[in-house]
Scaffold this motif. Sequence first.
Motif, PDB file in Angstrom:
ATOM      1  N   LEU A   1       2.267 -30.100   4.056  1.00 55.00           N
ATOM      2  CA  LEU A   1       1.630 -28.865   4.487  1.00 55.00           C
ATOM      3  C   LEU A   1       1.466 -27.874   3.338  1.00 55.00           C
ATOM      4  O   LEU A   1       0.491 -27.124   3.289  1.00 55.00           O
ATOM      5  N   THR A   2       2.419 -27.883   2.413  1.00 56.04           N
ATOM      6  CA  THR A   2       2.403 -26.904   1.328  1.00 56.04           C
ATOM      7  C   THR A   2       1.585 -27.366   0.134  1.00 56.04           C
ATOM      8  O   THR A   2       0.822 -26.593  -0.448  1.00 56.04           O
ATOM      9  N   MET A   3       1.746 -28.644  -0.265  1.00 55.42           N
ATOM     10  CA  MET A   3       1.126 -29.144  -1.489  1.00 55.42           C
ATOM     11  C   MET A   3       0.017 -30.156  -1.239  1.00 55.42           C
ATOM     12  O   MET A   3      -0.832 -30.362  -2.104  1.00 55.42           O
ATOM     13  N   GLY A   4       0.039 -30.820  -0.077  1.00 49.03           N
ATOM     14  CA  GLY A   4      -0.935 -31.887   0.140  1.00 49.03           C
ATOM     15  C   GLY A   4      -0.685 -33.032  -0.823  1.00 49.03           C
ATOM     16  O   GLY A   4       0.442 -33.442  -1.051  1.00 49.03           O
ATOM     17  N   ARG A   5      -1.759 -33.548  -1.424  1.00 45.86           N
ATOM     18  CA  ARG A   5      -1.645 -34.645  -2.374  1.00 45.86           C
ATOM     19  C   ARG A   5      -1.677 -34.106  -3.805  1.00 45.86           C
ATOM     20  O   ARG A   5      -2.576 -33.357  -4.181  1.00 45.86           O
ATOM     21  N   TYR A   6      -0.666 -34.481  -4.595  1.00 48.85           N
ATOM     22  CA  TYR A   6      -0.608 -34.042  -5.988  1.00 48.85           C
ATOM     23  C   TYR A   6      -1.693 -34.730  -6.810  1.00 48.85           C
ATOM     24  O   TYR A   6      -1.960 -35.929  -6.643  1.00 48.85           O
ATOM     25  N   THR A   7      -2.291 -33.975  -7.719  1.00 49.17           N
ATOM     26  CA  THR A   7      -3.281 -34.511  -8.639  1.00 49.17           C
ATOM     27  C   THR A   7      -2.973 -34.014 -10.050  1.00 49.17           C
ATOM     28  O   THR A   7      -2.341 -32.965 -10.225  1.00 49.17           O
ATOM     29  N   PRO A   8      -3.385 -34.752 -11.081  1.00 46.64           N
ATOM     30  CA  PRO A   8      -3.151 -34.298 -12.456  1.00 46.64           C
ATOM     31  C   PRO A   8      -3.851 -32.979 -12.742  1.00 46.64           C
ATOM     32  O   PRO A   8      -4.883 -32.656 -12.149  1.00 46.64           O
ATOM     33  N   GLY A   9      -3.282 -32.218 -13.676  1.00 51.39           N
ATOM     34  CA  GLY A   9      -3.894 -30.950 -14.060  1.00 51.39           C
ATOM     35  C   GLY A   9      -2.915 -30.066 -14.797  1.00 51.39           C
ATOM     36  O   GLY A   9      -1.749 -30.430 -15.019  1.00 51.39           O
ATOM     37  N   HIS A  10      -3.373 -28.886 -15.201  1.00 47.69           N
ATOM     38  CA  HIS A  10      -2.574 -27.903 -15.916  1.00 47.69           C
ATOM     39  C   HIS A  10      -2.541 -26.612 -15.109  1.00 47.69           C
ATOM     40  O   HIS A  10      -3.596 -26.096 -14.729  1.00 47.69           O
ATOM     41  N   ARG A  11      -1.327 -26.098 -14.848  1.00 50.60           N
ATOM     42  CA  ARG A  11      -1.184 -24.838 -14.111  1.00 50.60           C
ATOM     43  C   ARG A  11      -0.132 -23.961 -14.794  1.00 50.60           C
ATOM     44  O   ARG A  11       0.877 -24.468 -15.263  1.00 50.60           O
ATOM     45  N   GLY A  12      -0.364 -22.644 -14.813  1.00 51.30           N
ATOM     46  CA  GLY A  12       0.572 -21.723 -15.424  1.00 51.30           C
ATOM     47  C   GLY A  12       1.882 -21.648 -14.667  1.00 51.30           C
ATOM     48  O   GLY A  12       1.939 -21.842 -13.444  1.00 51.30           O
ATOM     49  N   LEU A  13       2.957 -21.352 -15.395  1.00 45.44           N
ATOM     50  CA  LEU A  13       4.287 -21.275 -14.808  1.00 45.44           C
ATOM     51  C   LEU A  13       4.364 -20.250 -13.683  1.00 45.44           C
ATOM     52  O   LEU A  13       5.075 -20.448 -12.696  1.00 45.44           O
ATOM     53  N   TRP A  14       3.625 -19.137 -13.811  1.00 47.34           N
ATOM     54  CA  TRP A  14       3.697 -18.077 -12.814  1.00 47.34           C
ATOM     55  C   TRP A  14       2.595 -18.201 -11.762  1.00 47.34           C
ATOM     56  O   TRP A  14       2.403 -17.294 -10.946  1.00 47.34           O
ATOM     57  N   SER A  15       1.865 -19.307 -11.763  1.00 44.71           N
ATOM     58  CA  SER A  15       0.798 -19.483 -10.774  1.00 44.71           C
ATOM     59  C   SER A  15       1.389 -19.776  -9.406  1.00 44.71           C
ATOM     60  O   SER A  15       2.531 -20.228  -9.262  1.00 44.71           O
ATOM     61  N   TRP A  16       0.588 -19.531  -8.376  1.00 46.19           N
ATOM     62  CA  TRP A  16       1.011 -19.801  -6.999  1.00 46.19           C
ATOM     63  C   TRP A  16       1.244 -21.294  -6.791  1.00 46.19           C
ATOM     64  O   TRP A  16       2.149 -21.699  -6.080  1.00 46.19           O
ATOM     65  N   TRP A  17       0.466 -22.129  -7.448  1.00 42.82           N
ATOM     66  CA  TRP A  17       0.642 -23.577  -7.321  1.00 42.82           C
ATOM     67  C   TRP A  17       1.995 -24.007  -7.868  1.00 42.82           C
ATOM     68  O   TRP A  17       2.727 -24.772  -7.227  1.00 42.82           O
ATOM     69  N   ALA A  18       2.336 -23.550  -9.083  1.00 42.94           N
ATOM     70  CA  ALA A  18       3.624 -23.918  -9.681  1.00 42.94           C
ATOM     71  C   ALA A  18       4.785 -23.390  -8.864  1.00 42.94           C
ATOM     72  O   ALA A  18       5.818 -24.058  -8.715  1.00 42.94           O
ATOM     73  N   LEU A  19       4.638 -22.218  -8.305  1.00 45.25           N
ATOM     74  CA  LEU A  19       5.692 -21.639  -7.475  1.00 45.25           C
ATOM     75  C   LEU A  19       5.939 -22.497  -6.240  1.00 45.25           C
ATOM     76  O   LEU A  19       7.081 -22.785  -5.860  1.00 45.25           O
ATOM     77  N   ARG A  20       4.857 -22.944  -5.610  1.00 45.35           N
ATOM     78  CA  ARG A  20       4.998 -23.766  -4.404  1.00 45.35           C
ATOM     79  C   ARG A  20       5.613 -25.135  -4.712  1.00 45.35           C
ATOM     80  O   ARG A  20       6.480 -25.616  -3.977  1.00 45.35           O
ATOM     81  N   THR A  21       5.163 -25.764  -5.795  1.00 44.46           N
ATOM     82  CA  THR A  21       5.686 -27.099  -6.079  1.00 44.46           C
ATOM     83  C   THR A  21       7.151 -27.052  -6.495  1.00 44.46           C
ATOM     84  O   THR A  21       7.929 -27.959  -6.184  1.00 44.46           O
ATOM     85  N   GLU A  22       7.572 -25.980  -7.183  1.00 46.37           N
ATOM     86  CA  GLU A  22       8.986 -25.837  -7.505  1.00 46.37           C
ATOM     87  C   GLU A  22       9.816 -25.653  -6.247  1.00 46.37           C
ATOM     88  O   GLU A  22      10.937 -26.155  -6.143  1.00 46.37           O
ATOM     89  N   ALA A  23       9.275 -24.943  -5.253  1.00 47.24           N
ATOM     90  CA  ALA A  23       9.980 -24.774  -3.987  1.00 47.24           C
ATOM     91  C   ALA A  23      10.123 -26.106  -3.253  1.00 47.24           C
ATOM     92  O   ALA A  23      11.184 -26.414  -2.686  1.00 47.24           O
ATOM     93  N   VAL A  24       9.062 -26.915  -3.267  1.00 44.83           N
ATOM     94  CA  VAL A  24       9.129 -28.236  -2.631  1.00 44.83           C
ATOM     95  C   VAL A  24      10.158 -29.113  -3.344  1.00 44.83           C
ATOM     96  O   VAL A  24      10.938 -29.822  -2.707  1.00 44.83           O
ATOM     97  N   THR A  25      10.194 -29.058  -4.669  1.00 40.72           N
ATOM     98  CA  THR A  25      11.164 -29.845  -5.430  1.00 40.72           C
ATOM     99  C   THR A  25      12.594 -29.418  -5.098  1.00 40.72           C
ATOM    100  O   THR A  25      13.482 -30.259  -4.915  1.00 40.72           O
ATOM    101  N   THR A  26      12.832 -28.111  -5.021  1.00 42.17           N
ATOM    102  CA  THR A  26      14.158 -27.609  -4.656  1.00 42.17           C
ATOM    103  C   THR A  26      14.562 -28.094  -3.273  1.00 42.17           C
ATOM    104  O   THR A  26      15.702 -28.530  -3.044  1.00 42.17           O
TER     105      THR A  26
END
Length: 350
Positions: free
Chosen positions: A190-215
Motif C-alpha cells: 500500500l505504501t511503496m507498491g513495486r520497487y523500481t530502480p532510480g535515484h531519490r534524495g535522502l529527504w524525499s517523501w519516497w526515501a522516507l516511506r521506504t525507510e519506514a517500510v524497512t524499519t
Amino acid sequence: MSGDERITDAELEARADRFDTIEIGDQCFVADEVVGDEEIRRGWMTTRRVRTGARVFLGNDSVLPPGADIPDGCLIGIKSKPPADAMAPGEIRFGSPPLRLPVRQRVEGAAGATTFRPPAWRRWLRAVFELFSASMPTMMFITLGTYAAEYVLLPAVRSQGAGPFALIFVATGTACALLLAGTVLAVKWLTMGRYTPGHRGLWSWWALRTEAVTTLYWGTAGAILLDALRGTPMLPVALRLFGARVGHGVFLDSTDLTEFDCVRIGDHAAINATANLRTHLFEDRVMKVGTIAVGRGVSVGALTTVLYDTRIGDDARLGPLAIVLKGEGLPPHTEWTGAPARPRPVARAA
C-alpha cells in the motif's frame, strides 16, 4: 576522555563513556553497524579518539579502528576500513585492505532540498513520521500480545487443561506472528507498491516511506517470523509475497532484502547465512536503487555482500565475506573471493 586510556577489568562495568571519544562532523552519513569501538587485548581495553570531518560517508559495516581520523569529504565503502596512513580530503577507500578509488558516481542535478539543505518543513515531517515508524513495531507487538493474552490465553488457562492449553498457546503465537507479518506485507504494497530502480534524495517523501517500510519489516516481520524461517522452504515463499523473484529449490539463510522487487534469484541457488543482496546505497545524500540478478545454481557465501546493478552468472561461487561491486557481472562457472571480489586462485598440481 582524550588521548589513549587503558582501563582495567575491574573498572569496565563502571565505565560506559567510550562514546565521548567519537566526534562526527557536519552533514556526515553514518550507515548501519559502523564499528568504532575500543580495542580489547590481553586483559586491557584501549580507547582512542575517533574523528570524522564534514560530509564524510561511512558505509554499512565499515570499520573505524581506534584513533581513526577521516578528513572532510571522504568515503569509506561498505565493509571497508581506512588505510593505516593518513587520508587526503575527498579520498575514496573501498575493501580490506582498502583500495583507493579515483572517482565515484555522482548524481547530477540532485536537489539540495532533498539532500544536504532540506527546508524546515521537511525536517519536521521526518521527525514526526519517524517518531511513529520507529515505534510502530513495538506498539504493534505489545497491542496484539495484550489482546491475545487477555481474550484468548487467559480464558484458556481458566477453562482448559494443560494439554489443550499448550495447543492453544502454540496456535495463538503462530496466528499473531502471521498477522503481524501480514500487516507488514500490506503496508509494503500500500505504501511503496513495486520497487523500481532510480535515484531519490535522502529527504524525499519516497526515501522516507521506504525507510519506514524497512524499519517495520526488520522490527516486525523479520524479527517475529521470517528469521525463524531461514533455511526452510517457507522463506522463499514469504519473500515472493513481498515481491522478490525467487526460483525453485532456493536455499535462503538470510532475510536481508530491502527493495524486494529488484531481486531475482535463479533456481537452486544458495544464499548463505546473513548474506546481503543490497539493492540500494546512499551516496551524497542520494538513495540509489538498482537490480540484482543471481543466476541458477549460484552459491553466495556467508556474510557476503552483493551490491546493486550486478549480475552473477549460473553456477558461480562467492566465498564468505566477499563484496561484489555495483555494476559488475560475474561470468558463469567461476569462483570469487575477497573484498572487493576477485577470481579465486586455481591451485596448481605439484
